[in-house]
Enzyme design. Structure first.
Site, PDB file in Angstrom:
ATOM      1  CG  LEU A 150      -1.880  -1.185   1.350  1.00 30.55           C
ATOM      2  CD1 LEU A 150      -2.765  -1.009   2.583  1.00 30.55           C
ATOM      3  CD2 LEU A 150      -2.718  -1.371   0.095  1.00 30.55           C
TER       4      LEU A 150
ATOM      5  N   GLY B  68       2.300  -6.214   7.982  1.00 32.71           N
ATOM      6  CA  GLY B  68       2.254  -4.774   7.766  1.00 32.71           C
ATOM      7  C   GLY B  68       1.173  -4.409   6.765  1.00 32.71           C
ATOM      8  CG  ASP B  69       2.046  -1.232   4.061  1.00 39.57           C
ATOM      9  OD1 ASP B  69       3.015  -2.001   4.212  1.00 39.57           O
ATOM     10  OD2 ASP B  69       2.150  -0.096   3.562  1.00 39.57           O
ATOM     11  CD  GLU B  70       5.105  -7.517   1.202  1.00 34.40           C
ATOM     12  OE1 GLU B  70       5.507  -8.532   0.590  1.00 34.40           O
ATOM     13  OE2 GLU B  70       5.859  -6.792   1.888  1.00 34.40           O
TER      14      GLU B  70
END
Length: 249
Positions: free
Chosen positions: A124, A167-169
């Site tokens: 993201l 995380g944002d993955e």
């Protein structure tokens, strides 16, 4: 369902054994077997072998004890099996979003060996600034909404599979017949994730840097596929192609 420990069961078994012994001795000492038989025979004198009667009582009580123990052990084994299944499921799902995690994705990749498979890794863009402005609670809501949107896209893709890698993955796995299938999925993901996400404090938007890798007939194992897609994703992230950046490998 029984949750007693083996030690608890052993104590109960010992108590039942002592009870069976006490009842048997009492029957022998007091002549209860003779009395019972005479009552049943309408006071006709009948000598019952005390040892046979004692053995019958002892075996009956022991059988009841063993049956109860078996029932408890079966209940405990069932409970343990359910707990193990729950632990396996928990180990393969992300605690925040509820979708599969990296371990589940790797296992799915192994299961799909020999098939035309495309792995998309999604990172993201702008997520850190959302965390900074809205705190971790706002960031968590964004991750949950991204997960929901990816799961909605997954439902329309053949063999689709979505996981949060950390995380944002995120990872997105699908069956493909050509590179165009992967490109079409990447465009849809980038488009859907770019739509505003509504938080209590206001709307926010995130972008998506996407890298892809394709396994042809299983010639690439899971680790290699992840490495290629990861490299492509970071190439896309560092490329100056705003607002949506897509890289392939």
């Amino acid at each position: 369902m029984s949750t007693h420990s083996p030690a608890r069961l052993s104590i109960e078994g010992g108590a039942a054994f002592l009870l069976a012994t006490a009842v048997t001795i009492a029957c022998v000492v007091n002549g209860w077997f003779d009395h019972l038989c005479m009552t049943l025979r309408r006071s006709e004198r009948y000598e019952l072998d005390e040892f046979v009667g004692a053995g019958a009582v002892f075996m009956t009580v022991t059988a009841i004890m063993l049956a109860r123990r078996e029932w408890q052990l079966r209940g405990q084994l069932k409970f343990v099996a359910e707990q193990e299944q729950t632990a396996r499921e928990a180990a393969r799902h992300d605690y925040l979003t509820g979708i599969p995690n990296r371990l589940a994705l790797v296992e799915r990749l192994d299961d799909m060996a020999g098939e035309e498979t495309a792995l998309l890794l999604i990172d993201l863009d702008g997520f850190k600034s959302i965390n900074d402005r809205h705190g971790h609670a706002g960031g968590d809501e964004v991750l949950k909404e991204v997960s929901r949107r990816l799961m909605k896209i997954r439902a329309s893709e053949r063999g689709g599979f979505v996981a949060r890698l950390g995380g944002d993955e995120f990872g997105f796995l699908l069956h493909v017949q050509s590179a165009r299938d992967a490109q079409a999925a990447m465009r849809r993901i980038a488009r859907d994730l770019a739509r505003p996400i509504h938080l209590p404090e206001g709307s926010v938007t995130v972008g998506a840097s996407i890298g892809s890798a394709t396994a042809t007939a299983g010639r690439i194992n899971a680790d290699t596929l992840l490495r290629i897609a990861d490299t492509a994703m970071y190439d896309a992230k560092h490329a100056r192609q705003a607002p949506r950046r897509v890289g392939t490998a």
